[in-house]
Motif scaffolding. Structure first.
Motif, mmCIF file in Angstrom:
data_model
loop_
_atom_site.group_PDB
_atom_site.id
_atom_site.type_symbol
_atom_site.label_atom_id
_atom_site.label_comp_id
_atom_site.label_asym_id
_atom_site.label_seq_id
_atom_site.Cartn_x
_atom_site.Cartn_y
_atom_site.Cartn_z
ATOM 1 N N MET A 1 44.536 35.374 48.888
ATOM 2 C CA MET A 1 43.066 34.764 49.111
ATOM 3 C C MET A 1 42.137 36.141 48.885
ATOM 4 S SD MET A 1 41.130 32.389 48.730
ATOM 5 C CE MET A 1 42.222 30.903 48.747
ATOM 6 N N LEU A 2 42.429 37.225 49.736
ATOM 7 C CA LEU A 2 41.694 38.156 49.766
ATOM 8 C C LEU A 2 41.742 39.057 48.406
ATOM 9 C CD1 LEU A 2 39.740 40.296 51.251
ATOM 10 C CD2 LEU A 2 41.958 41.372 52.190
ATOM 11 N N ALA A 3 42.983 39.211 47.776
ATOM 12 C CA ALA A 3 43.099 39.718 46.581
ATOM 13 C C ALA A 3 42.266 39.318 45.577
ATOM 14 C CB ALA A 3 44.598 40.153 46.222
ATOM 15 N N ILE A 4 42.405 37.707 45.495
ATOM 16 C CA ILE A 4 41.819 36.904 44.312
ATOM 17 C C ILE A 4 40.153 37.177 44.656
ATOM 18 C CG2 ILE A 4 41.268 34.723 43.339
ATOM 19 C CD1 ILE A 4 44.410 34.107 44.200
ATOM 20 N N CYS A 5 39.677 37.072 45.824
ATOM 21 C CA CYS A 5 38.178 36.982 45.992
ATOM 22 C C CYS A 5 37.819 38.449 45.572
ATOM 23 C CB CYS A 5 37.937 36.799 47.338
ATOM 24 S SG CYS A 5 38.143 35.264 47.804
ATOM 25 N N PHE A 6 38.474 39.460 45.964
ATOM 26 C CA PHE A 6 38.123 40.893 45.830
ATOM 27 C C PHE A 6 38.093 41.177 44.117
ATOM 28 C CE2 PHE A 6 39.562 45.497 44.558
ATOM 29 C CZ PHE A 6 38.251 45.899 45.062
ATOM 30 N N SER A 7 39.056 40.743 43.442
ATOM 31 C CA SER A 7 39.327 41.006 41.945
ATOM 32 C C SER A 7 38.162 40.332 41.250
ATOM 33 C CB SER A 7 40.618 40.438 41.387
ATOM 34 O OG SER A 7 41.667 41.221 42.278
ATOM 35 N N ALA A 8 37.975 38.769 41.769
ATOM 36 C CA ALA A 8 36.940 37.931 41.087
ATOM 37 C C ALA A 8 35.499 38.549 41.307
ATOM 38 C CB ALA A 8 37.113 36.549 41.604
ATOM 39 N N MET A 9 35.132 39.033 42.413
ATOM 40 C CA MET A 9 33.870 39.557 42.642
ATOM 41 C C MET A 9 33.498 40.770 41.775
ATOM 42 S SD MET A 9 32.299 37.116 43.979
ATOM 43 C CE MET A 9 30.849 37.840 44.223
ATOM 44 N N THR A 10 34.628 41.616 41.827
ATOM 45 C CA THR A 10 34.537 42.880 41.175
ATOM 46 C C THR A 10 34.370 42.807 39.597
ATOM 47 O OG1 THR A 10 35.815 44.155 42.948
ATOM 48 C CG2 THR A 10 35.700 45.059 40.696
ATOM 49 N N ALA A 11 35.251 41.766 39.070
ATOM 50 C CA ALA A 11 35.347 41.677 37.506
ATOM 51 C C ALA A 11 33.986 40.922 37.108
ATOM 52 C CB ALA A 11 36.224 40.591 37.457
ATOM 53 N N LEU A 12 33.358 40.159 38.214
ATOM 54 C CA LEU A 12 32.111 39.515 38.054
ATOM 55 C C LEU A 12 31.069 40.579 37.623
ATOM 56 C CD1 LEU A 12 30.139 36.957 37.485
ATOM 57 C CD2 LEU A 12 30.047 36.769 40.123
ATOM 58 N N ALA A 13 30.956 41.578 38.775
ATOM 59 C CA ALA A 13 30.093 42.646 38.688
ATOM 60 C C ALA A 13 30.156 43.542 37.292
ATOM 61 C CB ALA A 13 30.149 43.564 39.713
ATOM 62 N N ILE A 14 31.477 43.626 36.862
ATOM 63 C CA ILE A 14 31.575 44.221 35.591
ATOM 64 C C ILE A 14 31.088 43.473 34.493
ATOM 65 C CG2 ILE A 14 33.302 45.313 33.814
ATOM 66 C CD1 ILE A 14 33.124 46.954 36.361
ATOM 67 N N TYR A 15 31.316 42.146 34.525
ATOM 68 C CA TYR A 15 30.778 41.302 33.528
ATOM 69 C C TYR A 15 29.336 41.252 33.271
ATOM 70 C CZ TYR A 15 29.544 36.906 31.276
ATOM 71 O OH TYR A 15 28.815 36.092 30.333
ATOM 72 N N LEU A 16 28.622 41.423 34.457
ATOM 73 C CA LEU A 16 26.943 41.514 34.702
ATOM 74 C C LEU A 16 26.553 42.723 34.090
ATOM 75 C CD1 LEU A 16 26.106 39.938 38.025
ATOM 76 C CD2 LEU A 16 25.888 38.912 35.773
ATOM 77 N N ILE A 17 27.322 44.006 34.293
ATOM 78 C CA ILE A 17 26.871 45.260 33.886
ATOM 79 C C ILE A 17 26.850 45.109 32.183
ATOM 80 C CG2 ILE A 17 27.526 47.709 33.589
ATOM 81 C CD1 ILE A 17 28.334 47.385 36.779
ATOM 82 N N VAL A 18 28.223 44.783 31.847
ATOM 83 C CA VAL A 18 28.472 44.846 30.241
ATOM 84 C C VAL A 18 27.402 43.776 29.634
ATOM 85 C CG1 VAL A 18 30.194 44.359 28.679
ATOM 86 C CG2 VAL A 18 30.835 45.576 30.772
ATOM 87 N N TYR B 1 34.871 53.189 31.455
ATOM 88 C CA TYR B 1 36.295 53.224 31.440
ATOM 89 C C TYR B 1 36.851 53.922 32.705
ATOM 90 C CZ TYR B 1 36.510 52.723 26.525
ATOM 91 O OH TYR B 1 36.500 52.517 25.032
ATOM 92 N N VAL B 2 36.038 54.772 33.329
ATOM 93 C CA VAL B 2 36.197 55.266 34.741
ATOM 94 C C VAL B 2 36.080 54.116 35.762
ATOM 95 C CG1 VAL B 2 35.324 56.840 36.434
ATOM 96 C CG2 VAL B 2 35.609 57.647 34.325
ATOM 97 N N LEU B 3 34.810 53.461 35.709
ATOM 98 C CA LEU B 3 34.598 52.272 36.627
ATOM 99 C C LEU B 3 35.691 51.399 36.571
ATOM 100 C CD1 LEU B 3 32.623 50.747 38.325
ATOM 101 C CD2 LEU B 3 31.603 49.894 36.319
ATOM 102 N N MET B 4 36.275 50.858 35.395
ATOM 103 C CA MET B 4 37.367 49.911 35.376
ATOM 104 C C MET B 4 38.689 50.438 36.030
ATOM 105 S SD MET B 4 36.692 48.139 31.773
ATOM 106 C CE MET B 4 35.228 47.427 31.334
ATOM 107 N N ALA B 5 38.916 51.815 35.776
ATOM 108 C CA ALA B 5 39.850 52.454 36.388
ATOM 109 C C ALA B 5 39.776 52.504 37.722
ATOM 110 C CB ALA B 5 40.204 53.908 35.615
ATOM 111 N N LEU B 6 38.709 52.760 38.415
ATOM 112 C CA LEU B 6 38.711 52.816 39.804
ATOM 113 C C LEU B 6 38.934 51.185 40.308
ATOM 114 C CD1 LEU B 6 35.455 55.115 40.639
ATOM 115 C CD2 LEU B 6 37.925 55.396 41.219
ATOM 116 N N CYS B 7 38.531 50.474 39.668
ATOM 117 C CA CYS B 7 38.803 48.791 40.114
ATOM 118 C C CYS B 7 40.220 48.842 40.240
ATOM 119 C CB CYS B 7 38.125 47.984 39.102
ATOM 120 S SG CYS B 7 36.272 47.974 38.969
#
Length: 269
Positions: free
Chosen positions: A223-240, A200-206
């Protein structure tokens, strides 16, 4: 020697929202809060230059650094648990194989009885894994494995009291103890997941990081916002996904093959 409690454990394996849904929702929320940051920045600029934040770049860098640190820490935690789950499957397969081989120390009639129970026990342990996240199937598999292990243990302890079987029993009892104890170890590694509070804290920081990036931007760069959001969401996906041993793309199927290989110890007649 310890055994599992099916009624207590069966509900601990079912995971909630699919991992891909979590990642997608996070991605969309990060874009939404990024847009909110852009809008708030625009509103403040309309109020005059005095509304600008001093030291904003420092705050942004510190926050993103904290996000990167927590991402790395959480990924490492999930990966360690995944490796532990893989290792304990191999440990269980080895323990069962050792116990089955030591049954050959007994006379043929006793050996055949042991092997018949071991065959059923192996099938129950295979069913325990292939049950996925179905609580009823998991409970049934655990109950079956407990029944067969109890029968094997009872026969081994009874034979241990008989003088002609003392030597085989001295080898069989420790092997059975390891085989049964590793069930609890494997069970514990499956339910040892990352604490929800950390996620929860990790997602809140995102979300906060995405907002700050939007707020501190001089102009809209989607473009920068989409790339940052996509890569961060992908990292969260791998963790979960790493933290969910019974569903998702990252599984322990390759290690479970070692359990399936135990069937070769019971050739069909």
């Amino acid at each position: 020697m310890t055994t599992t409690n099916p009624a207590h454990r069966c509900m601990l394996y079912a995971n909630g929202t699919p991992t891909v849904v979590i990642a997608l929702v996070l991605f969309l929320l990060m874009l939404a809060v990024h847009w909110a940051g852009l809008r708030l920045r625009l509103i403040r600029r309309e109020q005059g230059p005095d509304a600008d934040i001093k030291g904003g770049s420092t705050i942004e860098g510190s926050l993103l650094g904290l996000l990167a640190l927590l991402l790395a820490f959480t990924f490492s935690m999930a990966n360690e648990r995944y490796d532990a789950r893989r290792a304990v499957i191999i440990q269980e397969a080895n323990a069962i194989g050792t116990a089955v081989l030591r049954a050959d120390l007994y006379p043929d009639t006793t050996r055949q009885r042991f092997r018949a129970d071991f065959r059923q026990y192996v099938e129950a342990r295979i069913a325990y894994y292939t049950a996925g996240v179905d609580p009823d199937q998991i409970q049934a598999a655990l109950k079956q494995s407990d029944q067969y292990s109890a029968a094997i243990w009872s026969r081994a302890t009874e034979l241990a009291r008989q003088t002609p079987h003392v030597t085989p029993a001295n080898l069989m009892i420790p092997a059975l103890n390891d085989m049964i104890d590793v069930v609890t170890t494997r069970d514990a590694t499956l339910v040892a997941q990352i604490p929800a509070s950390i996620l929860y804290v990790l997602m809140a920081l995102c979300l906060v990081g995405s907002f700050i990036i939007g707020y501190m931007a001089d102009k809209s760069d989607w473009m920068l916002a989409i790339c940052f959001s996509a890569m961060t969401a992908l990292a969260i996906y791998l963790i979960v996904d790493l933290d969910r041993p019974r569903q998702g793309l990252i599984t322990t199927d390759a290690m479970h093959q070692k359990m399936l290989d135990l069937r070769a110890m019971f050739p069909e007649k």
